[in-house]
Design a protein around this motif. Structure first.
Motif, PDB file in Angstrom:
ATOM      1  N   ALA A 364       0.910  -1.113   0.052  1.00 51.28           N
ATOM      2  CA  ALA A 364      -0.041   0.029  -0.039  1.00 51.28           C
ATOM      3  C   ALA A 364       1.073   1.274   0.016  1.00 51.28           C
ATOM      4  CB  ALA A 364      -0.824   0.180   1.080  1.00 51.28           C
ATOM      5  N   VAL A 374      -4.755  -0.034   6.063  1.00 47.62           N
ATOM      6  CA  VAL A 374      -5.342  -0.767   5.103  1.00 47.62           C
ATOM      7  C   VAL A 374      -6.990  -0.870   5.918  1.00 47.62           C
ATOM      8  CG1 VAL A 374      -5.863  -3.016   4.282  1.00 47.62           C
ATOM      9  CG2 VAL A 374      -3.613  -2.460   4.766  1.00 47.62           C
ATOM     10  N   SER A 375      -7.860  -0.146   5.041  1.00 49.79           N
ATOM     11  CA  SER A 375      -9.188  -0.330   5.430  1.00 49.79           C
ATOM     12  C   SER A 375     -10.494  -0.825   4.482  1.00 49.79           C
ATOM     13  CB  SER A 375      -9.632   1.248   5.578  1.00 49.79           C
ATOM     14  OG  SER A 375      -9.550   2.050   4.211  1.00 49.79           O
ATOM     15  N   SER A 376      -9.858  -1.510   3.315  1.00 46.25           N
ATOM     16  CA  SER A 376     -10.689  -1.849   2.235  1.00 46.25           C
ATOM     17  C   SER A 376     -10.621  -3.409   2.277  1.00 46.25           C
ATOM     18  CB  SER A 376     -10.079  -1.415   1.030  1.00 46.25           C
ATOM     19  OG  SER A 376      -8.660  -1.848   0.547  1.00 46.25           O
ATOM     20  N   ALA A 379      -4.707  -5.194   0.539  1.00 40.86           N
ATOM     21  CA  ALA A 379      -3.472  -4.403   0.256  1.00 40.86           C
ATOM     22  C   ALA A 379      -2.558  -4.988  -0.978  1.00 40.86           C
ATOM     23  CB  ALA A 379      -2.737  -4.235   1.414  1.00 40.86           C
ATOM     24  N   GLU A 419      -2.576  -8.701  -5.015  1.00 37.26           N
ATOM     25  CA  GLU A 419      -3.670  -8.254  -3.902  1.00 37.26           C
ATOM     26  C   GLU A 419      -3.272  -9.025  -2.835  1.00 37.26           C
ATOM     27  OE1 GLU A 419      -5.637  -5.588  -3.996  1.00 37.26           O
ATOM     28  OE2 GLU A 419      -4.610  -4.611  -5.758  1.00 37.26           O
ATOM     29  N   LEU A 453       1.129  -3.505   9.148  1.00 31.91           N
ATOM     30  CA  LEU A 453      -0.435  -3.207   8.567  1.00 31.91           C
ATOM     31  C   LEU A 453      -0.861  -2.775   9.893  1.00 31.91           C
ATOM     32  CD1 LEU A 453      -0.784  -6.879   6.820  1.00 31.91           C
ATOM     33  CD2 LEU A 453      -0.165  -4.478   5.537  1.00 31.91           C
ATOM     34  N   VAL A 455      -4.910  -1.893  10.761  1.00 32.87           N
ATOM     35  CA  VAL A 455      -6.461  -1.932  10.279  1.00 32.87           C
ATOM     36  C   VAL A 455      -7.125  -1.525  11.539  1.00 32.87           C
ATOM     37  CG1 VAL A 455      -8.209  -3.527   9.835  1.00 32.87           C
ATOM     38  CG2 VAL A 455      -6.039  -4.019   8.858  1.00 32.87           C
TER      39      VAL A 455
END
Length: 546
Positions: A364, A374-376, A379, A419, A453, A455
């Motif tokens: 990311a 990361v929010s989706s 990454a 991904e 990461l 989150v």
């Protein structure tokens, strides 16, 4: 490991050499760099004659006397190399010969099969091109180099050796704790920097080396490395480690584990910055490192060779492998070349360890040592590997201690975009494992430090890793009854031990408590989280679209 010392000197006993028979041929070798570089200051050369034995070079005036011999427990056992500066002359028996010329780990090595006639005199120029363009934002160092420095006159020889291996820095480590007498011993048995000597070698006068310490318990191998502090430390017991780390940190020092060992309490509390995971030509202690990362420690990677010296005055590097064969490459601001920039990068985890390959990772957009928010639920991961010569093997992605993706390596410069599904905070790193040796070097290996990461509302937790980490913490009763540590050392060790245990408990509670709240934020926690890490299937890690 024992301790040896490398000394540059003239005269005295010399290495045994065979008497050349009459009618031998002569090779005059000149080593050049890439186009436009001209003659290289120094290089590493191996010439094997018809009988398979090493032919020793005779450099022109001002040449080097360094020699490297790989020992039995490393790749290429028994191989020997001479370091030469500019032109060198070799007397070789008639018949076939094999020539190998290398420099550092980022040049394309040159290997030639030659045949000589009796009395022939041959001039040969060899060009060593760079495998890739120099990176002004990258510093590479051997951070585990047992080398004595007893007279300033030898600095020019040491500088040339490090130049031949294209190292920006080398940490000259002593044996803090293991050394018995205060005075240094020049050979095996343990020696230590005296008061005032640690800050006396900060890379002044153009010498890219600095004094450091390698702490070891009595009769044991290296346990910790201490860089950048001023006052030599002492300590006899494993329960002295908290006091040793604290003393170095008070003076602005940076602490790493050694040979895969990590002082768990120090790592959990943020006092130990890195783990030495690449040394002696192979990975060490990856599981211990991964476990600490899995419970929230921020711990980068460092590397070194553990190169040690033999008897003076042959300038013989006779232990393990050439200096810099395993090295730490740190990301710094373009143009920063000083020791402070190197150590700041190590402290921040902006490092990759390598025995040659250049391995780059972005998650990311974040590089090793950085955070990727990361929010989706996924990454983007970008991987780039460059090799000086083809070595096959595989490239891996490690997510929270698990190998979640791998691909065979073909050619010298693979690139991948992936991904990565992300369900909780954690970490990601890249690892490369070559399949075969490169000429004159090791089986290539590389590992990045983690990208962390983040989150929101989803702290990661691995109970199995936590159990292993707790098992590595010292038992309080063992600390209290330690006979080789002082009362002050035991008191600090007990305090750090209690804080580390409390920190693990707090992180576990936070992971449990955050899971219901994560649902309110729109996340869908799995049944396994956070008590058990949910298994990840490799087929879910797909190549990203361009």
């Amino acid at each position: 490991m024992g301790v040896g010392v490398l000394l540059a000197a003239c005269g005295g006993p010399t290495l045994p050499e065979r008497a050349p028979p009459r009618g031998d041929a002569e090779l005059v070798l000149r080593v050049l760099g890439a186009e436009g570089e001209g003659e290289l200051p120094a290089a590493r050369v191996a010439l094997l004659g018809a009988d398979g034995r090493q032919v020793r070079g005779k450099p022109r005036a001002g040449g080097l006397g360094w020699r490297t011999l790989r020992q039995a427990h490393v790749a290429g056992a028994g191989e020997s190399y001479d370091y030469v500066r500019g032109e060198a002359r070799f007397r070789v028996a008639p018949g076939p010969a094999r020539l190998l010329v290398t420099r550092g780990v980022e040049r394309v090595p040159v290997e030639r099969r030659l045949r000589f006639a009796p009395g022939e005199r041959r001039a040969l120029s060899v060009r060593l091109p760079r495998a890739w363009a120099p990176d002004p934002g990258r510093l590479c160092a051997d951070l585990h180099f047992h080398l004595g420095r007893f007279e300033g006159a030898h600095d020019s020889d040491l500088r040339a050796l490090l130049e031949a291996e294209e190292l920006d820095w080398a940490a000259l480590v002593d044996w803090a704790g293991r050394a018995g007498p205060e005075d240094r011993s020049r050979f095996w048995g343990g020696w230590a920097w005296r008061e005032g000597e640690l800050p006396a070698l900060p890379g002044g006068g153009g010498l890219p080396a600095f004094a450091a310490q390698s702490w070891a318990r009595a009769e044991r191998a290296c346990d910790m490395h201490l860089y950048g502090h001023r006052t030599p430390v002492r300590g006899e017991s494993e329960h002295s480690r908290a006091a040793i780390v604290a003393a170095a940190r008070r003076e602005g020092g940076v602490v790493s584990g050694a040979l895969g060992h990590v002082y768990a309490e120090g790592a959990l509390l943020g006092e130990v910055a890195a783990s030495e995971v690449l040394v002696l030509g192979r990975f060490h202690g990856l599981e211990r490192w991964y476990d600490l990362l899995d419970v929230g420690a921020r711990l980068g990677a460092v590397a070194g060779t553990d190169t040690q010296g033999g008897a003076a005055p042959q300038l013989l590097v006779d232990y393990h492998a050439p200096p810099g064969a395993n090295r730490t490459c740190a990301r710094v601001a373009p143009g920063e070349r000083d020791r402070e920039a190197l150590l700041a990068a190590v402290a921040a985890g902006r490092t990759t360890v390598t025995s040659g390959p250049r391995l780059e990772l972005r998650v990311a957009g974040a590089a090793p040592g950085g955070e990727a928010r990361v929010s989706s639920g996924a990454a983007r991961v970008e991987l780039a590997l460059d090799l000086p010569s083809e070595a096959g093997g595989r490239l891996l992605l490690v997510h929270d201690g698990e190998e979640v993706w791998s691909a065979p390596v073909e050619g010298r410069g693979p690139r991948h975009a992936l991904e990565l599904p992300v369900r909780a905070s954690g970490w990601v790193a890249a690892r490369y494992e070559g399949a075969r040796r490169v000429p004159g070097g090791d089986v290539p290996l590389a590992h990045t430090s983690p990208v962390y990461l983040v989150v929101p509302g989803r702290p990661g937790w691995d109970p199995e890793a936590a159990a292993r980490v707790r098992a590595r913490l010292a038992e309080p009763e063992a600390i209290r009854t330690s006979g080789r540590s002082t009362a002050a050392e035991r008191a600090l060790a007990l305090a750090w031990n209690a804080r580390a245990r409390a920190l693990l408990d707090a992180r576990e509670r936070a992971a449990v408590e955050e899971t219901p709240r994560a649902r309110d934020r729109g996340h869908a926690p799995t049944e396994e989280m956070p008590r058990a890490r949910a298994p990840r299937r490799r087929e879910r890690i797909a190549e990203a679209r361009p």
